[in-house]
Design an enzyme around this catalytic site. Structure first.
Site, short mmCIF file in Angstrom:
data_model
loop_
_atom_site.label_atom_id
_atom_site.label_comp_id
_atom_site.label_asym_id
_atom_site.label_seq_id
_atom_site.Cartn_x
_atom_site.Cartn_y
_atom_site.Cartn_z
N ARG A 261 0.94 -1.26 0.01
CA ARG A 261 0.06 0.24 -0.09
C ARG A 261 0.80 1.33 0.04
NH1 ARG A 261 -4.62 -1.69 4.29
NH2 ARG A 261 -5.33 -3.64 3.17
N ARG A 276 2.48 0.99 10.48
CA ARG A 276 1.79 1.31 8.99
C ARG A 276 3.00 1.36 8.01
NH1 ARG A 276 -3.16 3.59 7.84
NH2 ARG A 276 -3.37 4.28 10.21
N GLU A 348 -6.34 -0.77 15.72
CA GLU A 348 -7.06 -1.74 14.65
C GLU A 348 -6.07 -2.72 14.31
OE1 GLU A 348 -8.05 -1.95 10.07
OE2 GLU A 348 -8.27 0.09 11.04
N SER A 351 -10.21 -5.70 10.19
CA SER A 351 -11.61 -5.08 9.88
C SER A 351 -12.21 -6.24 8.95
CB SER A 351 -11.17 -3.86 8.84
OG SER A 351 -12.00 -3.21 8.69
N ARG A 390 1.08 -6.12 12.50
CA ARG A 390 0.35 -5.63 13.81
C ARG A 390 0.09 -6.66 14.89
NH1 ARG A 390 -3.68 -0.71 12.00
NH2 ARG A 390 -2.52 0.33 10.50
#
Length: 426
Positions: A261, A276, A348, A351, A390
């Site tokens: 990403r 991230r 988070e 999801s 994460r």
């Protein structure tokens, strides 16, 4: 992608549902494009019908010896043939304009999704686990991990910001987490393991609602392929254009893949540490189900992701996202947030979204209900089971010791070759 009939039947209700997401009304503009396309289609059909009638009439006129009428009909057919390509092109342009307009409209929220502007309006549904108590001040992973093999400097030297080089037992722990996740999802939760391509074409990205709206968030190769931002793209698009037999549903697919990403929309966020990254691994979960089963499947998928956190002993909570915080393609989303002691905050880690038939319409993926000749669009769901990086951060922070070491969770021992503690290099 939305069914245009939904907008035609009740444009005010459609705009009202969009307004819950904070989106501007679109029904009037979309229906104008739809009306233009339909008018051109009708005109083209009438022209084609008249051409066929006139062509038949030529033969009849010739048979009756009416040369004058035959010649007039021939001239009419020639004129129709000459003008049809322009009309066909106009119809194609109108159809594309309508499709382009529909392609950038987000999914409509489910009725039980709470209204809200942003993450502050999300609703906690459940929580699990006790937050660890330390007899020292817990530190963030970015302060602990470098001495254990999480090398931010080398990652940046090789590739720039948001890349990390893992070494030794830290690399092994990262690998162990991914292996544990894929094993548990396949052995305990019935997902079929897949090893899909991580380079895909436009059609796969479009079908899973990553294009055209989120092109800047992904990396594209020089030959036009896309590096997947998530294996959701490859797994969901594997049934693109298919008509699935009823007996094959539900389909539950999982893959452990690298993901890429650009983080264009997250500039300045989480620049420190491993949360991230431009390149990361994720165990993705995808379900393709009958429409009437999607709500129950959403609960099932979220529970499968929660199971990983519980097996690792990581405190977490389940959040129901409000209308203003949901992703573009979702009609309902549960976020799982893990407790990070170093940050003293929940972050988070997964999801899980039900997209309804939104992606299926873009992909033209249908199924044939048993005993029916007609086909219907499937429902698709996707979720993280889990994001490996994460989860590694959560393990480091929750299992940290006063001397800077990190204890390996019991569930990962079979994957660690006898290593039960990551100790800092001296």
């Amino acid at each position: 992608m939305h069914d245009i009939r939904l907008i035609r039947d009740d444009p005010d209700a459609f705009d009202a549902a969009l307004a819950r997401r904070g989106a501007e009304p679109v029904a009037t503009a979309v229906l104008a494009l739809d009306e233009e396309r339909r008018a051109l289609t009708t005109q083209l059909q009438e022209m084609q019908s008249r051409r066929n009638e006139a062509s038949k009439a030529i033969g009849q006129a010739m048979g009756q010896g009416d040369t004058e009428k035959a010649e007039a009909l021939k001239a009419e057919v020639a004129e129709i043939k000459q003008s049809m390509p322009d009309l066909e092109e106009r119809e194609r342009e109108a159809a594309k304009a309508l499709e382009d307009a529909l392609a950038v409209i987000p999914n409509l929220p489910a009725e039980d999704v709470p209204d809200g502007a942003d993450e502050g309006d999300n609703v906690e549904v459940a929580s699990w686990g006790d937050k660890p108590n330390f007899d020292f001040e817990p530190r963030e992973h970015a302060d602990i991990a470098p001495a254990l093999g999480m090398d931010f400097e080398t990652g940046a030297k090789l590739s720039g910001a948001r890349f990390t080089f893992l070494r030794g037992d830290m690399a092994r722990l990262h690998r162990a987490l991914g292996q544990f996740m894929i094993d548990r999802q396949t052995r305990e939760h019935g997902y079929i393991e897949c090893a899909p391509p991580v380079l895909v074409r436009d059609e796969a990205m479009y079908g899973t609602d990553k294009l055209p709206k989120f092109a800047e968030d992904s990396f594209q190769t020089t030959d036009g392929r896309w590096l997947i931002p998530t294996a959701e793209v490859s797994l969901t698009a594997s049934v693109m254009g298919d008509i699935i037999e009823d007996a094959a549903l539900p389909m539950r697919l999982t893959a452990l893949t690298p993901c890429f990403r650009s983080e264009a929309g997250a500039a300045g966020r989480d620049t420190r540490g491993f949360i991230r990254q431009h390149q990361f691994e994720k165990c993705e979960l995808v379900s393709i189900v009958r429409p009437e089963d999607s709500e129950a499947e959403h609960e099932r998928m979220t529970a499968a992701a929660e199971d990983i956190l519980q097996a690792l002993g990581l405190p977490h909570r389940r959040m129901l996202l409000c209308t203003g915080d949901m992703g573009f393609g979702a009609r309902k989303t549960f976020d799982l947030e893990v407790w990070l002691p170093g940050q003293a905050a929940y972050r988070e880690i997964s999801s899980c979204s039900n997209t309804g038939d939104f992606q299926a319409r873009r992909m033209n993926t249908r199924y044939r209900p048993e005993g029916s000749k007609k086909t219907e669009f499937v429902h698709t769901l996707n979720g993280s089971g889990l994001a490996v990086g994460r989860t590694l951060v959560a393990v480091i922070e929750n299992y940290q010791q006063a001397d800077g070491s990190v204890t390996v969770p019991q569930a990962l021992h079979p994957y660690m070759g006898g290593v039960t503690t990551l100790s800092p290099a001296h």
